[in-house]
Design an enzyme around this catalytic site. Sequence first.
Site, PDB file in Angstrom:
ATOM      1  N   SER A 171       0.621  -1.159   0.001  1.00  0.00           N
ATOM      2  CA  SER A 171      -0.121  -0.001  -0.089  1.00  0.00           C
ATOM      3  C   SER A 171       0.862   1.301   0.059  1.00  0.00           C
ATOM      4  O   SER A 171       1.667   1.473  -1.022  1.00  0.00           O
ATOM      5  CB  SER A 171      -1.077   0.049   1.148  1.00  0.00           C
ATOM      6  N   HIS A 198      -2.535  -1.194  -3.050  1.00  0.00           N
ATOM      7  CA  HIS A 198      -3.863  -0.153  -2.928  1.00  0.00           C
ATOM      8  C   HIS A 198      -3.689   1.103  -3.930  1.00  0.00           C
ATOM      9  O   HIS A 198      -3.033   1.811  -3.563  1.00  0.00           O
ATOM     10  CB  HIS A 198      -4.086   0.136  -1.442  1.00  0.00           C
ATOM     11  N   ASP A 295      -4.517  -4.955   6.193  1.00  0.00           N
ATOM     12  CA  ASP A 295      -4.971  -5.876   5.130  1.00  0.00           C
ATOM     13  C   ASP A 295      -3.526  -6.832   4.760  1.00  0.00           C
ATOM     14  O   ASP A 295      -2.724  -6.348   4.901  1.00  0.00           O
ATOM     15  CB  ASP A 295      -5.437  -4.936   3.828  1.00  0.00           C
TER      16      ASP A 295
END
Length: 357
Positions: A171, A198, A295
Amino acid sequence: MNEFGDSMIRTLIVDDSAFMRMAIRSMLASSPDIKIAGDACNGKEAVDKSKSLHPDIIIMDVNMPVMDGLTAVKTIMSTDPVPIIMFSTLTVEGSKEALEALQLGAIDFVPKSESHHDVNKIEKELVDKIRNIHSSNPSILRLINMRKFKGEVVRGKWSCAGDFAVLIGSSTGGPSSLEQVIPRLPGDLPAPVFVVQHMPEGNFCKQLAERLNFLSELEIKEARNNEKVTAGVVYIAPGGYHMTVKKALGVTRIKLIKSQPVHAVMPAVDVIAESMLDVYGKNIVAAILTGMGFDGAAGFKKIRDAGGSTIACSEDTCVIFGMPKAAIAAGGIDTVKPIFEIPEEIVRMSEVKCNGK
């Protein structure tokens, strides 16, 4: 506590639009831990004020007169590095420029929107990123210095025909971290590689794929729905979709799903991890590089429990240690490695999966 004797996050706003500078000020005004150190209307002024004001974070526009945002990022990061968040449009050109800024040293970006309905969403994203990035300053600056490291492609010895798969999750700080990993994977890797970075819906993932493809032996592409999965290809999940894999009649295909975010993100690492387990079982090598939140923690735990092999980036070479830390805490990680050793570990683990050693 910063050098000015307070614990507030001193932020420099850089945008050629007076309206946009005021809008950003307004977005940050309700956050008691964020203080506006100053603003600048072009890149040259940003460079000068970065030196004189010593901000903790810079929010930078891309297109500006006198000196553009890309030149300003390059100058600041090469002289007196400060974490920079780019504030970019979602156009094709804006995506390309934002990605280039990340390659030059900017830490993250927040997409601009022309709709007033998105103001609250942008405000939350901006504030969250300022706080998380500020809390990781030492790691960020170490990683900036490490970006000069360009290792060789790691070679492996294979005796299988693609019975396993590789998963990489990232991310914040991901584009630069992926650039440390994917170009060093060998072109004859006998497995597909699935990347969940992400990103918002738009052109960013396509631009990222094109950039990595230029640097790599492997073929890198933005994943397409119902596409047949092929060994030796890196599939990057498009922003705004969950990427999954499904096997039917002996053929594995990518399935892109437009549904609800998971952990407030879409694509999510946990979503593809679940589907990969259904297709590949224990024959998975998974690495988690950088990012906020958790996540990937649940998915990596399930992969490890099933007999897969998992890697997390070490804290001292990670931009944001949130996702790797969460995966480690969940018991989902076999080994922790510096970012520049992860390609070797992926290849080593892949040899074990492939050759059955």
